[in-house]
Design an enzyme around this catalytic site. Structure first.
Site, PDB file in Angstrom:
ATOM      1  N   ASP A 187      47.207  24.430  72.539  1.00 13.23           N
ATOM      2  CA  ASP A 187      47.207  25.896  72.480  1.00 13.23           C
ATOM      3  C   ASP A 187      45.817  26.454  72.173  1.00 13.23           C
ATOM      4  O   ASP A 187      44.983  25.771  71.577  1.00 13.23           O
ATOM      5  CB  ASP A 187      48.135  26.374  71.354  1.00 13.23           C
ATOM      6  N   HIS A 237      49.631  31.466  77.050  1.00 14.23           N
ATOM      7  CA  HIS A 237      49.732  31.731  75.611  1.00 14.23           C
ATOM      8  C   HIS A 237      49.426  33.211  75.379  1.00 14.23           C
ATOM      9  O   HIS A 237      48.896  33.594  74.341  1.00 14.23           O
ATOM     10  CB  HIS A 237      48.740  30.833  74.874  1.00 14.23           C
ATOM     11  N   HIS A 331      46.065  21.751  69.249  1.00 16.18           N
ATOM     12  CA  HIS A 331      45.134  22.839  69.584  1.00 16.18           C
ATOM     13  C   HIS A 331      43.810  22.232  70.025  1.00 16.18           C
ATOM     14  O   HIS A 331      43.235  21.433  69.274  1.00 16.18           O
ATOM     15  CB  HIS A 331      44.922  23.750  68.367  1.00 16.18           C
TER      16      HIS A 331
HETATM   17 ZN    ZN Z   1      48.138  29.972  69.318  1.00 13.55          ZN
END
Ligand code: ZN
Length: 380
Positions: A187, A237, A331
């Site tokens: 992400d 996202h 991430h």
């Molecule tokens: Zn995020």
């Protein structure tokens, strides 16, 4: 020689007519191809048919799509010789082209009896007459005009790259539904750390899903395109990483539509699912994602890598609990995550997991994902 070719080409304008009828024999089933064709990353609305396992395209559309590239060509039909002339190096030009022709789902194809000449030399490309048009085998076209084609059946995609000479590659990532599989997701990128993640994925020949923030895509389009071209999934996202539940319905729609558009402008394909920032959803988010055709994807393993920034912790939190059909939340924002990924991926492979994209995971986990519905893993 060139002048002569151009002169002869110009004569073609006077001679252009309709593509002739084919010999009425050998009826073959032609199915409208649902494949998406991209040229240098841009999605092009090709009409195409599957005939005998070949993807057959309209040469007019190929010429239009390649116009301006190194492989550009013009074309013209000489009625009296029943021959189609392709002239390389000239921008798109064709007369008698009717782009409003429809394309039916199922048709009958017959082998087309026409000769094709490339810069005056006869070449051989499989061609089929379907209704009143002729469709050409894309492989043959690519070989003759020297551009590369990549076939990605899992993504329903054919990628044409005019900067590469003719190669035909197929990214066939077959997923075995009877073997365990996991989807690794990243992400908040793309970021300066994304290329290092891509290096690792490519080193092991595996793929992941990147939930990109739309606002970061345009300035990192090379990274996004590289990820996409390597077979990774580019998913949404939203645009600005704001908590969607605090936004109006209209603002949620803008966040998601803008992200869809910028991803499509880079890869040719819009995201097919989304992950809400902070995992935060409400009725408005569900309504808008349903309208935009986006399933909502959560995760089943969250090592909180963004908080710990510790490779050992991330590694052990993932590997201690990983199981079949998990979706792992990471991430692509820090060096410790990159290091953890460099250890997680070979370990997953050693344990027999297939690494798949989120769309593949859902596809191989039962019913088709429903837009606006939420998914935490592939275990349904
Ligand atoms: Zn995020």
């Amino acid at each position: 020689m060139i002048k002569k070719l151009i002169a002869s080409f110009l004569c073609i304008f006077a001679l252009l007519g309709m593509i002739p009828p084919a010999a009425a024999s050998d009826n073959i089933q032609a199915k409208r191809s649902e494949i998406i064709i991209t040229v240098n990353g841009a999605r092009i609305p090709f009409r195409a048919y599957d005939v005998n396992g070949r993807t057959c395209v309209d040469l007019f559309e190929v010429a239009l799509a390649l116009s301006g590239s190194e492989n550009q060509f013009a074309l013209g039909w000489i009625e009296k010789n029943k021959s189609l002339h392709l002239i390389r190096g000239m921008p798109y030009a064709a007369i008698g082209l009717n782009l409003t022709r429809g394309i039916a789902r199922n048709e009958t194809a017959t082998p087309a009896d026409i000769s094709v000449l490339l810069d005056g030399d006869r070449i051989s490309i499989a061609a089929y007459k379907i209704k009143s048009d002729v469709y050409f085998d894309l492989r043959g076209v690519a070989g003759a005009l020297d551009f590369s084609v990549e076939w990605r059946p899992l993504d329903n995609l054919i990628g044409i790259d005019t900067s590469l000479s003719f190669t035909e590659s197929a990214v066939v990532r077959s997923v075995d539904p009877d073997r365990p599989m996991v989807a690794i997701t990243f992400d908040d990128g793309p970021s300066n750390f994304t290329p290092a993640v891509l290096d690792i994925l490519e080193q092991y020949g595996v793929v992941a899903t990147f939930y990109v923030a739309g606002s970061r895509v345009a300035n990192n389009s090379d990274i996004v395109l590289r990820a996409f071209n390597a077979g990774n999934e580019i998913a949404s996202h939203a645009w600005s990483h704001r908590m969607l539940t605090r936004l109006s319905e209209g603002s949620i729609r803008t966040e998601l539509e803008n992200t869809n558009n910028v991803v499509e402008s880079v890869t040719g394909v819009p995201p097919s699912n989304m992950r809400p920032p902070y995992g935060s959803i409400n009725g408005r988010v569900r309504k808008v994602t349903a309208e935009l055709g986006l399933p909502i994807i959560y995760w089943s393993i969250d090592p909180a890598d963004w908080r710990t920034r510790n490779a050992d912790t991330t590694y052990s939190r993932v590997m201690d609990s990983i199981k079949d059909r998990d979706i792992v939340l990471l991430h692509d924002l820090s060096a410790p995550t990159v290091e953890a990924v460099s250890r997680i991926i070979p370990e997953l492979i050693d344990r027999g997991y297939q690494l798949v994209t989120v769309s593949e995971l859902l596809e191989h986990s039962g019913a088709a994902p429903v837009p606006g519905a939420t998914y935490r893993s592939g275990a349904m």
